[in-house]
Design a protein around this motif. Structure first.
Motif, mmCIF file in Angstrom:
data_model
loop_
_atom_site.group_PDB
_atom_site.id
_atom_site.type_symbol
_atom_site.label_atom_id
_atom_site.label_comp_id
_atom_site.label_asym_id
_atom_site.label_seq_id
_atom_site.Cartn_x
_atom_site.Cartn_y
_atom_site.Cartn_z
ATOM 1 N N ASN A 78 0.780 -1.267 -0.187
ATOM 2 C CA ASN A 78 -0.050 -0.008 -0.078
ATOM 3 C C ASN A 78 0.825 1.285 -0.069
ATOM 4 O O ASN A 78 0.848 2.171 0.718
ATOM 5 C CB ASN A 78 -0.898 0.119 1.291
ATOM 6 N N THR A 79 1.699 1.269 -0.839
ATOM 7 C CA THR A 79 2.542 2.107 -1.181
ATOM 8 C C THR A 79 3.061 2.651 -2.497
ATOM 9 O O THR A 79 2.774 1.898 -3.407
ATOM 10 C CB THR A 79 4.132 1.756 -0.397
ATOM 11 N N VAL A 80 3.107 3.989 -2.796
ATOM 12 C CA VAL A 80 3.371 4.446 -4.075
ATOM 13 C C VAL A 80 4.717 5.210 -3.996
ATOM 14 O O VAL A 80 5.304 5.934 -2.957
ATOM 15 C CB VAL A 80 2.436 5.716 -4.151
ATOM 16 N N TYR A 81 5.190 5.033 -5.134
ATOM 17 C CA TYR A 81 6.889 5.247 -5.262
ATOM 18 C C TYR A 81 6.975 6.499 -6.338
ATOM 19 O O TYR A 81 6.190 6.420 -7.322
ATOM 20 C CB TYR A 81 7.804 4.381 -5.445
ATOM 21 N N LEU A 82 8.109 7.227 -6.157
ATOM 22 C CA LEU A 82 8.484 7.998 -7.523
ATOM 23 C C LEU A 82 9.876 7.852 -7.540
ATOM 24 O O LEU A 82 10.863 8.169 -6.677
ATOM 25 C CB LEU A 82 8.281 9.654 -7.148
ATOM 26 N N GLN A 83 10.055 7.061 -8.430
ATOM 27 C CA GLN A 83 11.740 6.571 -8.748
ATOM 28 C C GLN A 83 12.155 7.856 -9.698
ATOM 29 O O GLN A 83 11.730 8.213 -10.653
ATOM 30 C CB GLN A 83 11.950 5.413 -9.594
ATOM 31 N N MET A 84 13.353 8.735 -9.234
ATOM 32 C CA MET A 84 13.942 9.800 -9.800
ATOM 33 C C MET A 84 15.288 9.459 -10.401
ATOM 34 O O MET A 84 16.268 9.039 -9.562
ATOM 35 C CB MET A 84 13.864 10.924 -9.069
ATOM 36 N N ASN A 85 15.564 9.628 -11.496
ATOM 37 C CA ASN A 85 16.983 9.459 -12.018
ATOM 38 C C ASN A 85 17.396 10.511 -12.988
ATOM 39 O O ASN A 85 16.665 11.500 -13.213
ATOM 40 C CB ASN A 85 16.831 7.992 -13.033
ATOM 41 N N ASN A 86 18.684 10.511 -13.013
ATOM 42 C CA ASN A 86 19.394 11.538 -13.762
ATOM 43 C C ASN A 86 18.664 13.081 -13.394
ATOM 44 O O ASN A 86 18.395 13.697 -14.001
ATOM 45 C CB ASN A 86 19.053 11.609 -15.151
ATOM 46 N N LEU A 87 18.891 13.214 -11.851
ATOM 47 C CA LEU A 87 18.353 14.121 -11.018
ATOM 48 C C LEU A 87 19.192 15.668 -11.664
ATOM 49 O O LEU A 87 20.340 15.487 -12.013
ATOM 50 C CB LEU A 87 18.262 14.032 -9.736
ATOM 51 N N LYS A 88 18.198 16.547 -11.946
ATOM 52 C CA LYS A 88 18.875 18.062 -12.057
ATOM 53 C C LYS A 88 18.653 18.942 -10.973
ATOM 54 O O LYS A 88 17.930 18.803 -10.386
ATOM 55 C CB LYS A 88 18.031 18.387 -13.371
ATOM 56 N N PRO A 89 19.200 20.024 -10.802
ATOM 57 C CA PRO A 89 19.297 21.215 -9.819
ATOM 58 C C PRO A 89 17.801 21.456 -9.864
ATOM 59 O O PRO A 89 17.308 21.900 -8.779
ATOM 60 C CB PRO A 89 20.430 22.265 -10.221
ATOM 61 N N GLU A 90 17.031 21.841 -11.104
ATOM 62 C CA GLU A 90 15.901 22.325 -11.082
ATOM 63 C C GLU A 90 14.621 21.162 -10.564
ATOM 64 O O GLU A 90 13.521 21.563 -10.623
ATOM 65 C CB GLU A 90 15.645 22.717 -12.603
ATOM 66 N N ASP A 91 15.190 20.016 -10.139
ATOM 67 C CA ASP A 91 14.308 19.346 -9.538
ATOM 68 C C ASP A 91 14.151 19.621 -7.924
ATOM 69 O O ASP A 91 13.529 18.961 -7.356
ATOM 70 C CB ASP A 91 14.566 17.843 -9.792
ATOM 71 N N THR A 92 15.091 20.560 -7.483
ATOM 72 C CA THR A 92 14.993 20.865 -6.042
ATOM 73 C C THR A 92 13.722 21.529 -5.669
ATOM 74 O O THR A 92 13.126 22.448 -6.553
ATOM 75 C CB THR A 92 16.097 21.927 -5.712
ATOM 76 N N ALA A 93 12.920 20.833 -4.784
ATOM 77 C CA ALA A 93 11.503 21.350 -4.418
ATOM 78 C C ALA A 93 11.245 20.247 -3.097
ATOM 79 O O ALA A 93 11.822 19.278 -2.734
ATOM 80 C CB ALA A 93 10.607 20.962 -5.559
ATOM 81 N N VAL A 94 10.086 20.633 -2.613
ATOM 82 C CA VAL A 94 9.445 19.759 -1.701
ATOM 83 C C VAL A 94 8.507 18.739 -2.385
ATOM 84 O O VAL A 94 7.729 19.652 -3.236
ATOM 85 C CB VAL A 94 8.617 20.617 -0.784
#
Length: 123
Positions: free
Chosen positions: A76-92
């Motif tokens: 009962n869990t949802v995921y967000l896999q994030m690859n090749n992260l960029k500085p503009e992905d910085t956020a809450v």
């Protein structure tokens, strides 16, 4: 109902991270689920959503090909896999759940929200 988002942190550009959103009091497969992000002074924007039942997904153009939303019904869990992260992905980053099938880009379509987890991507 409670959604608990976790997994944020500090990562270098090009790195990967996986966010998790665990639910209590609701079953994710019965709800559409979204990941949103927000930076100071900006509106909350959709990152990705997964519809209830069939689990159809949509990813924002800014993350397409780099981020993937998924759901583990047993946990009962949802995921967000994030690859090749960029500085503009910085956020809450926030997870959210709602009963709608439509207009899932809009935060107003979601009834329940997690508390947010900070992602910082350094260059």
């Amino acid at each position: 109902v409670q959604l608990q988002a976790s997994g944020g942190g500090l990562v270098q550009a090009g790195g990967s991270l996986r966010l998790s959103c665990a639910a209590s009091g609701l079953t994710f497969s019965e709800y559409s689920v979204g990941w949103f992000r927000q930076t100071p002074g900006q509106e909350r924007e959709l990152v990705a959503f997964m519809t209830r039942s069939l689990g159809s997904t949509l990813h924002a153009d800014s993350v397409k090909g780099r981020f993937t939303i998924s759901r583990d019904d047993a946990k009962n869990t949802v995921y967000l896999q994030m690859n090749n992260l960029k500085p503009e992905d910085t956020a809450v980053y926030y997870c959210a759940a709602g009963s709608s099938f439509t207009s899932l880009r809009s935060p107003s379509r979601y009834h329940y929200w997690g508390q947010g987890t900070q992602l910082t991507v350094s260059s």
